[in-house]
Each structure stands twice: as structure tokens, then as C-alpha cells.
Design an enzyme around this catalytic site. Structure first.
Site, PDB file in Angstrom:
ATOM      1  N   THR A 197     -17.000 -17.629 -11.561  1.00  0.00           N
ATOM      2  CA  THR A 197     -18.273 -16.904 -11.541  1.00  0.00           C
ATOM      3  C   THR A 197     -18.010 -15.404 -11.598  1.00  0.00           C
ATOM      4  O   THR A 197     -18.691 -14.669 -12.318  1.00  0.00           O
ATOM      5  CB  THR A 197     -19.087 -17.267 -10.285  1.00  0.00           C
ATOM      6  OG1 THR A 197     -19.424 -18.654 -10.375  1.00  0.00           O
ATOM      7  CG2 THR A 197     -20.363 -16.449 -10.196  1.00  0.00           C
ATOM      8  N   GLY A 243     -18.660 -29.457 -13.026  1.00  0.00           N
ATOM      9  CA  GLY A 243     -19.584 -29.960 -12.024  1.00  0.00           C
ATOM     10  C   GLY A 243     -20.080 -28.896 -11.059  1.00  0.00           C
ATOM     11  O   GLY A 243     -21.025 -29.116 -10.319  1.00  0.00           O
ATOM     12  N   GLU A 272     -14.818 -23.196  -3.306  1.00  0.00           N
ATOM     13  CA  GLU A 272     -13.920 -23.973  -2.445  1.00  0.00           C
ATOM     14  C   GLU A 272     -14.278 -23.850  -0.969  1.00  0.00           C
ATOM     15  O   GLU A 272     -14.026 -24.752  -0.175  1.00  0.00           O
ATOM     16  CB  GLU A 272     -12.489 -23.446  -2.609  1.00  0.00           C
ATOM     17  CG  GLU A 272     -11.955 -23.540  -4.005  1.00  0.00           C
ATOM     18  CD  GLU A 272     -10.722 -22.658  -4.160  1.00  0.00           C
ATOM     19  OE1 GLU A 272      -9.624 -23.207  -4.232  1.00  0.00           O
ATOM     20  OE2 GLU A 272     -10.857 -21.442  -4.184  1.00  0.00           O
ATOM     21  N   SER A 305     -12.060 -20.529  -7.279  1.00  0.00           N
ATOM     22  CA  SER A 305     -13.382 -19.914  -7.071  1.00  0.00           C
ATOM     23  C   SER A 305     -13.453 -18.554  -7.759  1.00  0.00           C
ATOM     24  O   SER A 305     -14.044 -17.611  -7.248  1.00  0.00           O
ATOM     25  CB  SER A 305     -13.685 -19.743  -5.564  1.00  0.00           C
ATOM     26  OG  SER A 305     -13.442 -20.919  -4.861  1.00  0.00           O
ATOM     27  N   GLY A 323     -21.465 -26.040 -11.725  1.00  0.00           N
ATOM     28  CA  GLY A 323     -22.742 -25.418 -12.110  1.00  0.00           C
ATOM     29  C   GLY A 323     -22.630 -24.016 -12.679  1.00  0.00           C
ATOM     30  O   GLY A 323     -23.639 -23.362 -12.940  1.00  0.00           O
TER      31      GLY A 323
END
Ligand code: SMO
Length: 781
Positions: A536, A491, A741, A533, A493
């Protein structure tokens, strides 16, 4: 050359599938011959199990398997191996699964659960962390000494309720306090709260002949599920396949392993028929993990000029019945436990404590949303006592290039700038608030007071120093690519961002990059966990390396075909060409599966790029002092919040929230804004309404969404403004760092500070419900 895709707010690649309902979640899946499972859960918070009689359940037609703790003698855990699949000997929290049934249909399974008789002998319960530390406290785990745990990293104290004790020691704390002009001591409390993803936990498992296990599950980390399942039940990893399709939210609640091992055992007991267990909303609340509660005791010494020179903190975490991620949360919060401030003398003791509450797990912010309630309220309270502006006081103490953190890490020019984030939000929210005499009079008359609150935050991924990610980029016949990773987009992205990164790197239009959505541990490359986190950054770096590998292969192949040196070749849009003779070129599709010369000779072959990334330069932390290097990247941020308090009702209205984060580099502006707004709203839930309540016997009172309130569209602030500072992370993909987060951290404190700013009320416990604010105002008046 076409425009760069980095930073562009391209829409989510999963958007259409999700809004049309085409995306398949585990909730949607059915396997031929599948059975349905139901759980029998404990009505007591702490009780000995005297007898379980499953005979009536077993003889109900349609029932294929019934399990109790004795049938599944395995203990599960990430760091402390402390949790039985089904309660064994005793139950430790209300809602703990005691037995499980698999039947031909759900009605039969539920009927069978009702037929299971369990006789309990209630035991004294422990609910409060301070009581849990008392010598005469009931023990949640009498056998703690016999458990296994990761030695040298976690420090449980057998014979007590302490699951872990993490320490930071920096400087000389006594000397620091001795030099202080002012010492401020306070206690702050945050209760346990829930993740509340739209999709509850759900797992399908099939245990086939030869001990081959296939699992479809709603989880954040397929490889962690495989790893923990293998360690728990002793089946080799190569025999286990974990498949994760679309996931409807996790927020940390699906970070580790939850239903998977139990459902696998149900399938084995049902002679290999697949079994599906779907948590009801009530089970999601009562039986699956929550976020830990936290009692913070904090003592701060400052100079008259406003320098913080000593801080001593005890964090007492309400882990609930099992440690799960809790011991690591206590640790992660410990090593960043004074916030983004430079303080010379620090002593932190972070205790993860067993109680007879629902057990806690990872939750967006991983301890930081909890302890920043204490830190950032404390900063405001101190500033007020010093008669100093709260912004100025923070600015004097924030980390800057050259500062040293409490674990001895030096902050560099490229680490990120919390001071810039704070300055930006202070400006945009209109700090400080100056009221005209007229406004003051009107406030007194109406009982509605306006106030501003500031708060900063930081967080780094909490992970072992050596966790890794990898990626595969396969080129298709037409020159398009498929990107395989096994971090999960549940969720947030990230897959859209990874698609942008791959398209940018490979000189492909975005439509020619397909990130493979369904992840399988059989076919997708390894990733540790989708948490913290970190995806990415770590996944992004792995994708960049996989793309570069693919480009290098194309270059070496093309050099031969074009009869040019590799150094003379350039990449254009979906093609490779000779720099000085651009018409000497090859389209990607000519190389994708091998190049064929005019005479039929062929070279090359299907192109597959592979990339891997492992965090660089992180270290273990010293067991006694916490010194070391725990952080992959620090993301800093700040909130400025404007509220209006109605003292006649205790209601607070959020007029405006301004938030700024140093994300290194914005990769997709629309997505990062979405993350920030989502986090802010989730933070507002903790600030205003969310709390798990238990009765005196430890029975959960807030068992549904009527009694447990999360924010709805009507609770949104009038205005949310988001800003980004971009200090590039040198080892981040295109300079980016994680920000998943962070937005929900410090929302509570900014609201609490705004409340104090508006009314002079200093509150120490969330939620700041209308009732709590109203009563505090009455008491003050
Ligand atoms: S709270 Mo997360 O899944 O690290």
C-alpha cells in the site's frame, strides 16, 4: 468538486468476480497439451538416499517425464542458496520431494510415483533448536561452507546448524543489569505452524524452444519468481515470463519461489509440453514450507520505579531443513526484538537454526507474531513482580517522540504512536478489571474465571534498503484508465485501495479506474515483492507518481490547445479547464489518444503515466551491532482481550477483542477492518490450536485438517472492535502506512496475559489448548 474517495469504505473491486466464481485462478487453468505432475516425497526426516529406481515409473504408458535430484542439479534459495529442487544425496525433512513425474493425466502420474523405488539409510535426526546447537548434533547441512549466500548480511557458521547469527548491541548490557533492582528471566516457546491458504501452491510451466520459459503460478511476487528462477537455472530473465492471475491467499507462504523451478524442469524433460503441478492439501502441509518455531530466552533488568534498563535476548529459530526466508526473519525479528520500548542497554542474538523439520518461510508478521509471545508475556510477568499495573508499566517504557530504538533510529512526532493505541484499547476493554466480592464468589463456585489481557506490537517492512515499486497508468480512448502494477492482490484488498488512490488523484469516478488483475513480468512494471505490509505504501506512492505524470502531460498538452499558461489550468471531474474561464475546457477523452483540431491537425498522442518509488534513507545494518536504519515505516498497535476460562475443561472463551493501530491514514475503512479482523482470527489459531507435531523420528503427525485445527466461524470472539489512530506517515500515500501483518501479532500474548489475569496461571508455550490450560490448573490446585 466531488467528495474525496480517501477513507471511504468502497467495496472490493474483485468482490463480484470472486463470489460468482468468475475469477480465474491457476487451479482453473488448462493449457493445450498440458501434462499433470505428481511428487514422490520422503517418509524419513533425515536419511541418506542409497538408490532410486525410476525404471518402472518410466515405462508406465502415459508417463512423459521422471526427474530425480540428479537430473536437476540446481540449488535454490533467497538468501542462503541451500535447497535442491529434489532431494540429492539425502533427505532433510519428512515430506521433502525426492522425485517428480509428469504424465498425461494425474492418475497416471500418481501411479508412476508409486512405482518409484527409493532405498534410504536413516540418519540421526535433530528436532530441538538447543540440541541442534550442541557440538555433537547431527548436521543438517554438512556442506554449508560450499554454499553461496549474501555476504555481509547473513552469517552462517559452517560445521554447525547455524544458518544465520544476527546481533544487536546497544549500550552496556552488564552495567545495565548491575543497576537493576529486579532481574526477570524466562523462556517462551512457539511451535511451527501453517499458513493454510484456501488455494494450495500450484504452477503451470512451459519450457519452449530457445529456452523460453512461461510460468503461470499462484505466487505473491512475480518478479522475485523470475529473478530466483533465472539465478537457479541460468536462463536469462528476458526469456522468462511469470504470469500471476487471481491468487487464493498467501500469508507469506507464496512470497518467494516454490514449485516453479521444478515444474519448469519437468516441462523441459517432457520436451516442452506444459506441465501443471497442484499441491494436494497433504503436500501443502508436509512438503511446502511452514512458519518457523521459536524458542525465546529473555532476561530483563528493571528499576523499582518500573523502567526497563537492560534486556538480553536469545532468539532460537527452528528454521527446519532449509533457510528460505528464515535467515531474514531471524534478522528482522532481531532488529525490532524488544518490541516498541525504549531500552538503554540491549543485547540480542538471533540464531536461525537448521533442524530436520519442515522448512520455514515468511508468514504474516515475519517473526513478530512469534517473538511478541515472549516480549509481551515478559512485560506482564515483570509488572506483576513489581506490583505495578501492567498498563502503567508499559506506558513508562513505550517508545515516544524523541525515543531512540535499539538500532539507533530516532522516533519522531510522525513515526506513529503506540502509547495512544494502548491507551485506547485499555479504555475500551475496561482496564483494569475490578470484580465485586459477589462475582469472585460466583467464579470460585462455577470454576469460570474472567480476565483481561493487554499487549502492544510493532513491525516495519523487512526488506533490503533499496527495494522498489513502479506503476503505469494508461489512459483509454474514453478517458478512463488502466492501472498496471505487479505487486499482487492475493486477498488483502490493495487493488481496491490503489483504484481509490488513482481515482482521487486523477479526478475520475472509481468506475473509470481499472486495476489490471492478471500480472505478467513481460508487460507489468517492476515490483520487488508483495510482502512485508509494504505494498500500500510503496505501490500507492508509485501509483500517485504515475497519476501525477499523466496529469502533467495533460496539462502541457491542454495549455497549447486552450491557449493558456499551464499555471492557469485546473483539473475538474474528468476535465481540465482555465481557472478564470471554466467553460474553456477539455474533457479527458479529447486528450486521451491525441487531440485533433478542427482542420485535422493533431497533437499529443496516447497518454501513459509512469511512476516509480524507492524507499528513502534506509541503510544496511552494522554486522556487529545491528545499528542502522532498517524501517520504511513502523506500524504500531495494541490489543485488549477479555476472556472467560472454564477451569473444569481448560476451555477459554474470547468475550471481546479490542484492537487499535496507528495506520497513519485510513484509506478504506471497510478493507482495513477486514484486514484487522482476519489477522486477529489467524492469531487466535496460533493462540489456541495450531501446532505442527512430529514423532520421535521427526515424522509429521499433523498431516491434515482433522489433526491440524484452524479457527472456524464457531471460534470467533463474541465482539471484535477495531480502532484507528491516525498519525500521518509523511512519506506514505495520503499519510497511510501498512497494516496487513500487524493484526495477528501479539494476539497470543494478550490471550496468555488474560489467562494469567483470570487464573494466575503463567504459561510459557502456545498453543494455549484446553488440555494445556486444564493440566496447568490441576497442577496449581
Ligand atoms: S510474511 Mo510476508 O509475505 O512479508
Amino acid at each position: 468538486m466531488s467528495q474525496s474517495l480517501i477513507g471511504v469504505g468502497v467495496p472490493r473491486i474483485d468482490g463480484v468476480e470472486k463470489v460468482t466464481g468468475e475469477a480465474l485462478y491457476v487451479h482453473d487453468l488448462k493449457i493445450q497439451g498440458m501434462l499433470y505432475a505428481a511428487l514422490k516425497t520422503s517418509p524419513y526426516a533425515h536419511a541418506r538416499i542409497l538408490r532410486i529406481d525410476t525404471s518402472r515409473a518410466r515405462s508406465l504408458p502415459g508417463v512423459k517425464a521422471v526427474l530425480t535430484g540428479q537430473d536437476v542439479p540446481y540449488r535454490l534459495g533467497l538468501y542462503m542458496i541451500d535447497r535442491p529442487l529434489l532431494a540429492t544425496g539425502k533427505v532433510r525433512y519428512y515430506g521433502e520431494p525426492v522425485a517428480a513425474v509428469a504424465a498425461l493425466d494425474l492418475d497416471t502420474a500418481r501411479e508412476a510415483v508409486e512405482l518409484i523405488e527409493v532405498e534410504y539409510e536413516p540418519l540421526p535426526v535433530v528436532q530441538d533448536v538447543e540440541e541442534a546447537l550442541r557440538e555433537d548434533a547431527p548436521l543438517v547441512h554438512e556442506d554449508l561452507a560450499t554454499y553461496s549466500w549474501i555476504k555481509g548480511v547473513y552469517f552462517p557458521k559452517p560445521g554447525t546448524n547455524i544458518a544465520n547469527h544476527f546481533k544487536v548491541r546497544k549500550g552496556d548490557i552488564e552495567a545495565g543489569f548491575a543497576r537493576a533492582d529486579l532481574i526477570v528471566e524466562n523462556k517462551f516457546f512457539q511451535p511451527q505452524v501453517l499458513h493454510m491458504p484456501l488455494e494450495t501452491h500450484v504452477t503451470i510451466a512451459r519450457w519452449s524452444s530457445g529456452d523460453r520459459i512461461k510460468i503461470w503460478t499462484s505466487a505473491q511476487s512475480p518478479f522475485a519468481v523470475r529473478d530466483l528462477l533465472s539465478m537457479t537455472i541460468g536462463v536469462p530473465r528476458s526469456h522468462i515470463e511469470v504470469i500471476v492471475p487471481y491468487v487464493g491467499g498467501g500469508f507469506g507462504g507464496k512470497a518467494g519461489i516454490h514449485l516453479e523451478a521444478l515444474v519448469a524442469c519437468l516441462s523441459r524433460a517432457a520436451r516442452g509440453r506444459p506441465v501443471k503441478l497442484t499441491a494436494t492439501r497433504e503436500e501443502e502441509i508436509a512438503s511446502l514450507p511452514c512458519r518457523q518455531g521459536l524458542l525465546s530466552k529473555i532476561k530483563t533488568g528493571v528499576t523499582r520505579e518500573g523502567r526497563i534498563i537492560a534486556e538480553e535476548i536469545a532468539y532460537l529459530w527452528d528454521a527446519g531443513a532449509y533457510a528460505d526466508y528464515g535467515v531474514n526473519i531471524g534478522r528482522a525479528a532481531g532488529y525490532s526484538g524488544v518490541g516498541p520500548y525504549e531500552i538503554e542497554n540491549v543485547k540480542i542474538d538471533s540464531y536461525t537454526i537448521y533442524t530436520n523439520h519442515i522448512f520455514g518461510t515468511a508468514y504474516r508478521g515475519f517473526g513478530h507474531a512469534e517473538f511478541f509471545w515472549a516480549i509481551e508475556r515478559q512485560r506482564d510477568i515483570i509488572a506483576r513482580k513489581l506490583g505495578m499495573d501492567a498498563l502503567e508499566f508499559r506506558m513508562k517504557n513505550l517508545l515516544k517522540p524523541g525515543s531512540v530504538t535499539i538500532t539507533g533510529e530516532k522516533i519522531h512526532e510522525n513515526t506513529g504512536r503506540v502509547d495512544k493505541c494502548l491507551a485506547l484499547v485499555a479504555e475500551k476493554i475496561g482496564w483494569p478489571l475490578v470484580k465485586t466480592e459477589e462475582e469472585k464468589a460466583r467464579e470460585k463456585e462455577t470454576g469460570r474465571y474472567r480476565g483481561l489481557g493487554l499487549a502492544v506490537l510493532h513491525k516495519a517492512p523487512a526488506m533490503p534498503p533499496s527495494t522498489a515499486s513502479s506503476a503505469i497508468v494508461k489512459m483509454n480512448e474514453d478517458g478512463s484508465v488502466n492501472v498496471l502494477v505487479s505487486g499482487i492482490d492475493y486477498g488483502q484488498g490493495t487493488y481496491t485501495t490503489l483504484a481509490q488512490i488513482a481515482a482521487e488523484r486523477l479526478h475520475l469516478p472509481l468506475e473509470k479506474v481499472h486495476v489490471v488483475w492478471e500480472t505478467s513480468t513481460e508487460t507489468s512494471p517492476y515490483d520487488w515483492q508483495t510482502v512485508a505490509s509494504r505494498f500500500t505504501v510503496m505501490g500507492g506512492n508509485a501509483v500517485i507518481r504515475a497519476c501525477d505524470d499523466l496529469l502533467a502531460q495533460m496539462k502541457s498538452l491542454a495549455a497549447g490547445i486552450l491557449r493558456a499558461a499551464e499555471e492557469e489550468l485546473e483539473f475538474g471531474q474528468e476535465e481540465i479547464y482555465v481557472r478564470h474561464h471554466p467553460d474553456q475546457k477539455l474533457a479527458y477523452r479529447e486528450l486521451a489518444i491525441g487531440y485533433t483540431y478542427g482542420n485535422g491537425n493533431a497533437v499529443g498522442g496516447p497518454l501513459i503515466g509512469r511512476g516509480r518509488y524507492i524507499a528513502q534513507g534506509l541503510t544496511f545494518l552494522d554486522a556487529e551491532t545491528g545499528q542502522g536504519r532498517p524501517a520504511l515505516d513502523w506500524t504500531y498497535g495494541a490489543h485488549g482481550i477479555e476472556i472467560e476460562v472454564d477451569t473444569k475443561t481448560g476451555n477459554m472463551r474470547v468475550l471481546k477483542i479490542v484492537s487499535a493501530f496507528d495506520v497513519g491514514r485510513v484509506l478504506n475503512e471497510m478493507l482495513v477492518k477486514g484486514q484487522v479482523i482476519g489477522g486477529i482470527v489467524q492469531g487466535l489459531g496460533t493462540a489456541f490450536s495450531e501446532v505442527l507435531l512430529y514423532d520421535r523420528e521427526g515424522r509429521l503427525l499433523t498431516r491434515n485438517l482433522v489433526d491440524y485445527k484452524i479457527p472456524t466461524a464457531k471460534d470467533l470472539p463474541d465482539v471484535i472492535e477495531t480502532y484507528f489512530v491516525e498519525t500521518p506517515q509523511l512519506d506514505g500515500p495520503y499519510g497511510a502506512r501498512g497494516v496487513a501483518e500487524h493484526p495477528m501479532i501479539s494476539i497470543t500474548s494478550a490471550i496468555g496475559n488474560a489467562l494469567a489475569n483470570a487464573t494466575g496461571l503463567e504459561l510459557y508455550e502456545v498453543p494455549l489448548s484446553a488440555e494445556r490450560v486444564y493440566l496447568a490448573w490441576q497442577e496449581k490446585a
